[in-house]
Design a protein around this motif. Structure first.
Motif, mmCIF file in Angstrom:
data_model
loop_
_atom_site.group_PDB
_atom_site.id
_atom_site.type_symbol
_atom_site.label_atom_id
_atom_site.label_comp_id
_atom_site.label_asym_id
_atom_site.label_seq_id
_atom_site.Cartn_x
_atom_site.Cartn_y
_atom_site.Cartn_z
ATOM 1 N N ILE A 439 30.164 52.912 49.841
ATOM 2 C CA ILE A 439 29.868 53.471 48.523
ATOM 3 C C ILE A 439 30.241 52.492 47.427
ATOM 4 N N VAL A 440 31.442 51.945 47.520
ATOM 5 C CA VAL A 440 31.959 51.090 46.446
ATOM 6 C C VAL A 440 31.231 49.750 46.424
ATOM 7 N N LEU A 441 31.002 49.153 47.578
ATOM 8 C CA LEU A 441 30.299 47.866 47.607
ATOM 9 C C LEU A 441 28.856 48.021 47.141
ATOM 10 N N GLY A 442 28.259 49.157 47.433
ATOM 11 C CA GLY A 442 26.921 49.425 46.910
ATOM 12 C C GLY A 442 26.937 49.539 45.395
ATOM 13 N N ALA A 443 27.976 50.196 44.859
ATOM 14 C CA ALA A 443 28.091 50.341 43.407
ATOM 15 C C ALA A 443 28.333 49.002 42.721
ATOM 16 N N LEU A 444 28.917 48.053 43.463
ATOM 17 C CA LEU A 444 29.172 46.728 42.885
ATOM 18 C C LEU A 444 27.870 45.988 42.584
ATOM 19 N N LYS A 445 26.776 46.461 43.182
ATOM 20 C CA LYS A 445 25.469 45.838 42.958
ATOM 21 C C LYS A 445 24.577 46.693 42.049
ATOM 22 N N ASP A 446 25.151 47.740 41.463
ATOM 23 C CA ASP A 446 24.377 48.656 40.621
ATOM 24 C C ASP A 446 23.814 47.927 39.404
ATOM 25 N N GLN A 447 22.685 48.411 38.911
ATOM 26 C CA GLN A 447 22.064 47.777 37.749
ATOM 27 C C GLN A 447 22.831 48.038 36.460
ATOM 28 N N ALA A 455 33.313 49.948 40.154
ATOM 29 C CA ALA A 455 33.403 49.526 41.555
ATOM 30 C C ALA A 455 34.434 48.409 41.720
ATOM 31 N N SER A 456 34.480 47.481 40.778
ATOM 32 C CA SER A 456 35.481 46.410 40.830
ATOM 33 C C SER A 456 36.886 46.984 40.729
ATOM 34 N N PHE A 457 37.046 47.952 39.828
ATOM 35 C CA PHE A 457 38.352 48.627 39.697
ATOM 36 C C PHE A 457 38.732 49.299 41.018
ATOM 37 N N ALA A 458 37.785 50.022 41.620
ATOM 38 C CA ALA A 458 38.067 50.735 42.869
ATOM 39 C C ALA A 458 38.441 49.767 43.983
ATOM 40 N N LEU A 459 37.744 48.644 44.066
ATOM 41 C CA LEU A 459 38.086 47.651 45.086
ATOM 42 C C LEU A 459 39.493 47.115 44.893
ATOM 43 N N CYS A 480 31.439 39.936 48.242
ATOM 44 C CA CYS A 480 30.970 40.809 47.155
ATOM 45 C C CYS A 480 31.777 40.587 45.881
ATOM 46 N N ILE A 481 33.098 40.407 46.044
ATOM 47 C CA ILE A 481 33.933 40.148 44.866
ATOM 48 C C ILE A 481 33.565 38.796 44.250
ATOM 49 N N LEU A 482 33.340 37.786 45.102
ATOM 50 C CA LEU A 482 32.968 36.467 44.589
ATOM 51 C C LEU A 482 31.653 36.532 43.823
ATOM 52 N N ASN A 483 30.715 37.308 44.308
ATOM 53 C CA ASN A 483 29.453 37.476 43.580
ATOM 54 C C ASN A 483 29.674 38.168 42.242
ATOM 55 N N ALA A 484 30.584 39.141 42.235
ATOM 56 C CA ALA A 484 30.860 39.873 40.996
ATOM 57 C C ALA A 484 31.500 38.981 39.942
ATOM 58 N N LEU A 485 32.155 37.910 40.369
ATOM 59 C CA LEU A 485 32.740 36.979 39.399
ATOM 60 C C LEU A 485 31.664 36.276 38.570
ATOM 61 N N GLU A 486 30.424 36.317 39.036
ATOM 62 C CA GLU A 486 29.308 35.713 38.301
ATOM 63 C C GLU A 486 28.562 36.745 37.456
ATOM 64 N N ASP A 487 29.085 37.951 37.374
ATOM 65 C CA ASP A 487 28.410 39.022 36.641
ATOM 66 C C ASP A 487 28.214 38.623 35.177
ATOM 67 N N PRO A 488 27.089 38.993 34.562
ATOM 68 C CA PRO A 488 26.878 38.657 33.145
ATOM 69 C C PRO A 488 27.845 39.370 32.208
ATOM 70 N N SER A 489 28.467 40.450 32.671
ATOM 71 C CA SER A 489 29.392 41.208 31.818
ATOM 72 C C SER A 489 30.817 40.696 31.979
ATOM 73 N N ASP A 490 31.461 40.351 30.870
ATOM 74 C CA ASP A 490 32.853 39.920 30.926
ATOM 75 C C ASP A 490 33.772 41.033 31.412
ATOM 76 N N GLU A 491 33.426 42.274 31.090
ATOM 77 C CA GLU A 491 34.252 43.396 31.541
ATOM 78 C C GLU A 491 34.235 43.504 33.065
ATOM 79 N N VAL A 492 33.052 43.332 33.657
ATOM 80 C CA VAL A 492 32.956 43.379 35.111
ATOM 81 C C VAL A 492 33.692 42.189 35.711
ATOM 82 N N LYS A 493 33.549 41.023 35.103
ATOM 83 C CA LYS A 493 34.263 39.842 35.594
ATOM 84 C C LYS A 493 35.768 40.076 35.582
ATOM 85 N N GLU A 494 36.264 40.637 34.477
ATOM 86 C CA GLU A 494 37.704 40.855 34.347
ATOM 87 C C GLU A 494 38.219 41.786 35.442
ATOM 88 N N LYS A 495 37.508 42.882 35.689
ATOM 89 C CA LYS A 495 37.916 43.812 36.737
ATOM 90 C C LYS A 495 37.768 43.199 38.122
#
Length: 967
Positions: A439-447, A455-459, A480-495
């Motif tokens: 569930i959480v890893l799927g949410a990490l790829k949500d639009q 999802a980053s917080f939950a992980l 998945c976390i490494l991919n999230a570090l490239e997220d366009p949102s700074d908030e997602v990156k921070e989490k």
């Protein structure tokens, strides 16, 4: 004085700052003379403008305490009469309120001394009036007896009559049958001023009310139910709130108080319907007091309180403040009365409100602290910690139903809920780990950004609380976390950096294949990102360093070079980054070790020391942690830095607590520029309404207290010059109001004792000093075990006591053994203070394993056995049955294996006397050998071996049965 004082009062109220300051100085000078009292009273009654009359009352309240005893009786009488006149006759509500506050201060001294017998009867007369204002006065100024009965009571007690001519009473001697009559005409001017008077009186003579609650309750209850006047009901609501702290836990008193609750709820609902949310909030303040009261005042009314709170917090038409209060009540119930929630089947109804509240969008950043979604998450977290088995199924159901919801807020809420419960429901989550990870890893790829951030917080929460099971999934989680570090949102990156930090910390050598790409990414972020990302990135690097240890050394030079630039930042907005950098250097030093770090440490130590010149508590906190790490790697090599760092730790420990006290502003006077300023007169008696604490100072104190202990532990006898001041601080902090500081004090005391015992015997008075520190440490540990209300602090005291027994032996501790055994017995029986949080609640149903406390308590028994050997048996005989209760239903498997492991270690250390317990122990152990839990089987096998080894003849008859279970 009167004439000059009048001019000064008028001048004080001028908008001109210089004129006002001069007037204030002159008033302070005049106020040292007792004659200022009648002069102020004169202006209170005769000044033409309300502001001058109010200012007179304010100053009178501030000065009356210091002068009251010096006043002759006739002046005291005239002061009291004038105050009653002001309360009843002055047309200005602020003046009447200010006069009521003066009455409160005088009453503190005059009523107990019998110098003002007319005050309380005056208030009670109003209870018999048909007029709304009179009844309102009564319920706000209630005291000792009801109506005419009270009047007769006071007449008899104080000489057969009472005389209050200034308020128009007809003085009539008591004849035994003739009713006392009152002229109530002028009292009718009372309104909310009586509330101020009653509230003030409860603060100064509150205990006076306690023994007469049975007489007081019916009239207050009648006022709460007064259908003819909202004002009377509201006034009664406030009166009840003022009384709570004086309610004892007698069965009759508790029953009477519980009868208030339905009426309180009715008044609150009516106020909310009328848009009077400020009045309804008083009800939540009352409920807050009820929940935290040591008296069991809630009873079955917990259901109606919870239902009302849920109605309010789920109503989006209400203001955030009142909704937040309602949510907070649910949170307190979950924290302090969790078993009540189970008993009344409130867990699911609460979660059916709280989980959807996670979907609410905050109105704006300025309201974030009151936002319903944040508050609801705190409630769910608290419930998960206290009643995990009841919370996890409905939360999992909510997440399962909504992680694919069309509304992104529901998708966000589903993964947020899973993250929030991971601390409390960790055992249950581990059993469903693969499912919830999907569930959480799927949410990490949500639009939607909000879903990815949740999802980053939950992980991060999973990584922190689901160890070690979560590490077996690193192959799917880390990419998945490494991919999230490239997220366009700074908030997602921070989490995501937070998740990375939490996940990597315990990976150990499993991190090595990812080390190079990870560090490349992190170093790039350090060089080119906004400050907030740099800070979370530093935390992640610290976790990587801790996991990689020596494998991190190739990256040490580059990272430390970057940290130099952060550790010299001085702008306010950069100091948090400097604090994180200081922390990171300490963590890298721990990973790299003494040999590599010692030559290059001086510039970092110099930079860390210079940070204390900057006024930023968080920087000081992290710097104490930095020096604690350096002390650990340098060991006695840290001695050279003690003269520099120990005084800084002492300084932080001795900082002002940072209490922010809100004083009742009923006396504030609008003079065009603010309220009356307060002077430093020690006779001032402000009324404290609430206390908040600057958490930065608190965290700094905790870090400094920890540092003292670690400095002592690692430099040992070199720490001798600092022992005396360290002990003064640690003794004080062992009784500190916040558990974080107490916890560090208990740990540090053991370390300081270790340092003291390392001092060579050649030093003067060393034995005496060592014994003094041992005595102090043991006394604090035993006191903490029985009296502290925080389980983690008590657990640490148990662990410290166990370690000291093992280290020092029976001879050194013989005088403490009886008290220590008694404290252990109290804990096994559940009778210590930290186990009494829910003393008035029901204990039906399953019992959760208390990993924090009882594991530490069970370790005490083997420590006794090690120190005492076979002499432990008389004490063990008293502890055995209370210990064995943990192995019976409805206790969980974790409790049973705790008991078995404890018994095995006791048998190992106590030896032959264990033979007397073989039959009772083996029946449990044989069952545990067949347990479905591997840990239980291992501990049981260990226990079998020790029992057979030390149990002597009684074990021979069991050998065949034991062998059968083992195979």
């Amino acid at each position: 004085m009167a004439q000059s004082l009048e001019l000064l009062l008028i001048q004080f109220l001028m908008p001109d700052n210089d004129a006002r300051r001069q007037a204030e100085d002159q008033i302070k000078r005049l106020a040292k003379d007792p004659q200022v009292v009648p002069a102020l009273v004169h202006h209170l009654r005769t000044a033409k403008t309300p502001n001058v009359r109010q200012l007179s009352a304010v100053l009178l309240r501030k000065k009356i305490t210091g002068h009251w005893a010096k006043l002759p009786p006739h002046v005291k009488h005239s002061v009291k009469s004038a105050l009653i006149e002001s309360i009843t006759l002055d047309p200005s509500p602020p003046v009447r309120r200010a006069s009521a506050n003066v009455v409160s201060v005088i009453a503190k001294y005059a009523v107990p001394a019998g110098e003002w017998p007319d005050l309380l009867p005056f208030l009670f007369q109003c209870s018999q009036s048909a007029q709304e204002d009179h009844r309102e006065v009564y319920c706000l100024g209630t005291g000792l007896r009801t109506g005419a009965t009270l009047s007769l009571y006071w007449c008899i007690r104080y000489g057969g009559r009472f005389d209050v001519p200034s308020i128009g009473m007809l003085s009539v001697p008591y004849s035994g049958t003739k009713p006392i009559q009152y002229n109530m005409f002028r009292i009718a001017q009372f309104s909310t001023v009586a509330l101020i008077l009653f509230s003030s009186l409860t603060e100064t003579i509150g205990p006076t009310f306690q023994s007469h609650f049975a007489d007081l309750q019916p009239i207050l209850l009648k006022c709460l139910q007064d259908e003819t006047s909202t004002r009377v009901r509201v006034a009664a609501l406030k009166a009840v709130g003022s009384l709570i702290e004086f309610i004892n836990d007698g069965a009759n008193v508790v029953k009477l108080f519980r009868e208030f609750i339905p009426s309180i709820l009715n008044v609150s609902r009516q106020c909310l319907a009328n848009g009077e949310e400020d009045i309804a909030s008083i009800a939540f303040e009352i409920f807050d007091e009820l929940i935290e009261s040591p008296a069991p005042l809630l009873g079955d009314s917990v259901r109606s309180i919870a239902q009302f709170s849920l109605e309010v917090c789920s109503s989006q038409s209400l203001e955030l403040n009142i909704r937040h209060q309602a949510i907070q009540i649910i949170s307190w119930l979950a924290k302090y009365k969790a078993s009540f929630l189970r008993k009344h089947k409130l867990v699911i109804p609460i979660l059916q409100v709280m989980c959807p509240l996670l979907t609410e969008t905050s109105a704006g950043e300025e309201d974030s602290d009151l936002a319903a979604d944040r508050a609801a998450a705190e409630v769910i977290d608290t419930m998960a910690i206290n009643i995990p088995k009841h919370v996890f199924p409905p939360v999992l159901e909510f997440a399962s139903m909504n992680f694919c919801h069309i509304n992104p807020k529901y998708r966000e809420a589903s993964v947020t809920a899973l993250g929030v419960v991971s601390e409390g429901c960790f055992e249950l989550l581990k059993d469903k780990l693969e499912y919830v990870l999907n569930i959480v890893l799927g949410a990490l790829k949500d639009q939607e950004q909000m879903v990815r951030g949740a999802a980053s917080f939950a992980l991060g929460q999973f990584a922190e609380h689901l160890q070690p099971e979560i590490l077996s999934h690193y192959g799917s989680v880390l990419p998945c976390i490494l991919n999230a570090l490239e997220d366009p949102s700074d908030e997602v990156k921070e989490k995501s950096y937070y998740a990375l930090a939490a996940f990597c910390e315990d990976m150990g050598e499993e991190i090595l294949p990812y080390l190079d790409p990870l560090m490349g990414r992190l170093i790039t972020t350090l060089q080119s990102s906004p400050r907030n990302l740099q800070e979370t990135c530093m935390s992640a690097i610290g976790s990587v360093a801790s996991a990689a240890e020596q494998a991190f050394i190739p990256y040490t030079e580059k990272v430390l070079e970057l940290m130099k630039t952060f550790m010299v930042l001085t702008n306010d907005e950069d100091l948090r980054s400097r604090a994180r950098a200081t922390e990171l250097v300490g963590m890298i030093a721990m990973a790299a070790g003494r040999t590599r770090m010692e030559p290059i440490l001086p510039p970092f130590i110099e930079a860390a020391l210079s940070g204390f010149a900057l006024d930023f508590s968080e920087l000081r906190e992290y710097t104490h942690g930095f020096f604690s790490n350096i002390a650990e790697i340098l060991d006695d090599g840290f001695t050279q830095y003690l003269p520099h760092v120990v005084p800084l730790a002492f300084s932080s420990c001795n900082l002002d607590d940072g209490s922010a006290v809100d004083i009742d502003d009923a006396d504030s006077i609008d003079n065009g520029s603010g309220a009356v300023s307060s002077d430093d007169d020690t006779n001032d008696e402000p009324r404290v309404r609430n206390i908040s604490i600057r958490t930065g100072i608190l965290d700094e104190k905790a870090a400094a207290t920890q540092a003292i202990g670690l400095f002592a532990l690692h430099t040992k006898h070199y720490y001798a010059p600092y022992l005396e001041e360290s002990m003064r601080i640690l003794i004080r902090h062992s009784g500190y109001f916040h558990e974080d500081v107490r916890l560090q004090a208990v740990i540090a005391l053991k370390h300081v004792l270790t340092a003291a015992q390392a001092i060579p015997s050649g030093h003067s008075d060393v034995s005496e000093k060592q014994k003094e520190i041992l005595d102090t440490t043991m006394n604090i540990c035993i006191k903490t075990m029985t009296e502290d209300d925080d389980k983690e602090v008590v657990a640490q005291a148990c662990m410290s006591a166990a370690d000291i027994m093992k280290d020092c032996g029976y001879a050194a501790l013989e005088s403490y053994i009886p008290r220590l055994a008694e404290a252990t017995l109290m804990l096994l029986r559940g009778e210590s203070s930290c186990q009494q949080v829910e003393s008035d609640t029901d204990t039906e149903g399953d019992i959760d394993h208390d990993e924090v406390l009882m594991d530490a308590v069970s370790d005490l028994l083997p420590a006794f056995a090690k120190a005492m050997g076979s002499h432990f048996e008389p004490i063990f005989a008293k502890l055995f049955d209370p210990l064995m209760k943990f192995a019976k239903g409805p206790h969980p498997p974790q409790d049973r294996t705790m008991v078995v492991a404890c018994l095995a270690e006791v048998a190992q250390e106590m030896g032959a006397p264990i033979s007397s317990y073989v039959d009772r122990i083996m029946s449990l152990v044989l069952k545990e050998l067949a347990s479905s839990e591997a840990t239980n089987r291992r501990n049981a096998a260990f226990c079998v071996g020790e029992i057979c080894k030390n149990g002597g003849a009684p074990t021979l008859n069991l050998s065949e049965n034991v062998f059968f279970h083992l195979v």
